[in-house]
Design a protein around this motif. Structure first.
Motif, PDB file in Angstrom:
ATOM      1  N   LEU A 103       0.827  -1.208   0.000  1.00  0.00           N
ATOM      2  CA  LEU A 103       0.000   0.000   0.000  1.00  0.00           C
ATOM      3  C   LEU A 103       0.862   1.258   0.000  1.00  0.00           C
ATOM      4  N   ASP A 104       1.921   1.245   0.778  1.00  0.00           N
ATOM      5  CA  ASP A 104       2.823   2.396   0.830  1.00  0.00           C
ATOM      6  C   ASP A 104       3.446   2.661  -0.547  1.00  0.00           C
ATOM      7  N   ARG A 105       3.854   1.598  -1.226  1.00  0.00           N
ATOM      8  CA  ARG A 105       4.434   1.738  -2.569  1.00  0.00           C
ATOM      9  C   ARG A 105       3.403   2.297  -3.542  1.00  0.00           C
ATOM     10  N   ARG A 106       2.172   1.791  -3.484  1.00  0.00           N
ATOM     11  CA  ARG A 106       1.125   2.259  -4.395  1.00  0.00           C
ATOM     12  C   ARG A 106       0.771   3.720  -4.142  1.00  0.00           C
ATOM     13  N   ILE A 107       0.717   4.125  -2.875  1.00  0.00           N
ATOM     14  CA  ILE A 107       0.436   5.530  -2.551  1.00  0.00           C
ATOM     15  C   ILE A 107       1.553   6.426  -3.056  1.00  0.00           C
ATOM     16  N   ALA A 108       2.798   5.977  -2.899  1.00  0.00           N
ATOM     17  CA  ALA A 108       3.928   6.769  -3.392  1.00  0.00           C
ATOM     18  C   ALA A 108       3.853   6.923  -4.910  1.00  0.00           C
ATOM     19  N   GLU A 109       3.466   5.859  -5.615  1.00  0.00           N
ATOM     20  CA  GLU A 109       3.324   5.944  -7.068  1.00  0.00           C
ATOM     21  C   GLU A 109       2.208   6.918  -7.449  1.00  0.00           C
ATOM     22  N   MET A 110       1.098   6.881  -6.716  1.00  0.00           N
ATOM     23  CA  MET A 110       0.000   7.803  -6.997  1.00  0.00           C
ATOM     24  C   MET A 110       0.431   9.249  -6.743  1.00  0.00           C
ATOM     25  N   GLU A 111       1.139   9.477  -5.655  1.00  0.00           N
ATOM     26  CA  GLU A 111       1.612  10.830  -5.356  1.00  0.00           C
ATOM     27  C   GLU A 111       2.561  11.318  -6.443  1.00  0.00           C
ATOM     28  N   ALA A 112       3.450  10.452  -6.900  1.00  0.00           N
ATOM     29  CA  ALA A 112       4.389  10.836  -7.958  1.00  0.00           C
ATOM     30  C   ALA A 112       3.647  11.162  -9.242  1.00  0.00           C
ATOM     31  N   HIS A 113       2.649  10.370  -9.574  1.00  0.00           N
ATOM     32  CA  HIS A 113       1.884  10.594 -10.794  1.00  0.00           C
ATOM     33  C   HIS A 113       1.135  11.928 -10.731  1.00  0.00           C
ATOM     34  N   TYR A 114       0.427  12.166  -9.641  1.00  0.00           N
ATOM     35  CA  TYR A 114      -0.369  13.392  -9.553  1.00  0.00           C
ATOM     36  C   TYR A 114       0.480  14.635  -9.339  1.00  0.00           C
ATOM     37  N   SER A 115       1.608  14.469  -8.675  1.00  0.00           N
ATOM     38  CA  SER A 115       2.437  15.661  -8.469  1.00  0.00           C
ATOM     39  C   SER A 115       3.108  16.095  -9.777  1.00  0.00           C
ATOM     40  N   SER A 116       3.415  15.160 -10.661  1.00  0.00           N
ATOM     41  CA  SER A 116       4.062  15.544 -11.917  1.00  0.00           C
ATOM     42  C   SER A 116       3.049  16.005 -12.966  1.00  0.00           C
ATOM     43  N   SER A 117       1.891  15.354 -13.070  1.00  0.00           N
ATOM     44  CA  SER A 117       0.946  15.703 -14.120  1.00  0.00           C
ATOM     45  C   SER A 117      -0.038  16.787 -13.683  1.00  0.00           C
ATOM     46  N   SER A 118      -0.467  16.795 -12.461  1.00  0.00           N
ATOM     47  CA  SER A 118      -1.494  17.739 -12.019  1.00  0.00           C
ATOM     48  C   SER A 118      -0.940  19.137 -11.824  1.00  0.00           C
ATOM     49  N   ASN A 119       0.293  19.258 -11.425  1.00  0.00           N
ATOM     50  CA  ASN A 119       0.845  20.586 -11.158  1.00  0.00           C
ATOM     51  C   ASN A 119       0.869  21.455 -12.409  1.00  0.00           C
ATOM     52  N   SER A 120       1.240  20.866 -13.521  1.00  0.00           N
ATOM     53  CA  SER A 120       1.288  21.673 -14.745  1.00  0.00           C
ATOM     54  C   SER A 120      -0.129  22.083 -15.163  1.00  0.00           C
ATOM     55  N   ARG A 121      -1.081  21.178 -15.072  1.00  0.00           N
ATOM     56  CA  ARG A 121      -2.461  21.519 -15.402  1.00  0.00           C
ATOM     57  C   ARG A 121      -3.027  22.530 -14.416  1.00  0.00           C
ATOM     58  N   LEU A 122      -2.723  22.339 -13.149  1.00  0.00           N
ATOM     59  CA  LEU A 122      -3.211  23.258 -12.131  1.00  0.00           C
ATOM     60  C   LEU A 122      -2.618  24.645 -12.341  1.00  0.00           C
ATOM     61  N   ALA A 123      -1.336  24.710 -12.662  1.00  0.00           N
ATOM     62  CA  ALA A 123      -0.698  26.007 -12.913  1.00  0.00           C
ATOM     63  C   ALA A 123      -1.317  26.679 -14.131  1.00  0.00           C
TER      64      ALA A 123
END
Length: 130
Positions: A103-123
């Motif tokens: 679960l910890d690994r999967r959460i880290a992968e989700m955080e990495a995915h959303y932090s890289s893709s969502s930030n540019s869209r959010l900006a």
């Protein structure tokens, strides 16, 4: 009427074998010793609890040579059940650790995915609102 030195009786034990040992030492049925211990604890004084613990820690276990065949079989079955129970607990804890790390690994992968893709869209959305 004593049968020799006092030993903890693990084959007839409910907890640590103190009451069963007293019963064996005195020749009184273990049920009466246990009922007497409960009576003393709840109606007379709670001092019986530390005394019970002290006897359980300080007294020697009954040597295997003093057990009858039936008592020895009962003691061996009890020891086997405890060993199996400890093995089940170890297996469960290993499985739980594995699940948590997964679960910890999967959460880290989700955080990495959303932090890289969502930030540019959010900006981009924030810039468009200005």
């Amino acid at each position: 009427m004593s049968r020799g030195p006092f030993y903890l009786d693990k084959s007839n034990a409910k907890m640590a074998g103190v009451c069963a040992g007293i019963a064996d030492y005195t020749g009184v049925d273990a049920l009466w010793i246990r009922l007497g211990a409960v009576f003393l604890t709840f109606w007379v004084s709670f001092i019986t609890i530390p005394i019970y613990i002290a006897v359980a820690v300080l007294a020697d276990n009954r040597p295997m040579a003093l057990y009858s065949e039936d008592e020895e079989e009962r003691l061996l079955r009890r020891m086997e059940r405890r060993r199996q129970h400890r093995g089940m607990v170890t297996t469960r804890s290993k499985r739980l650790r594995s699940d948590v790390s997964d679960l910890d690994r999967r959460i880290a992968e989700m955080e990495a995915h959303y932090s890289s893709s969502s930030n540019s869209r959010l900006a981009a959305e924030i810039d468009s609102l200005r």
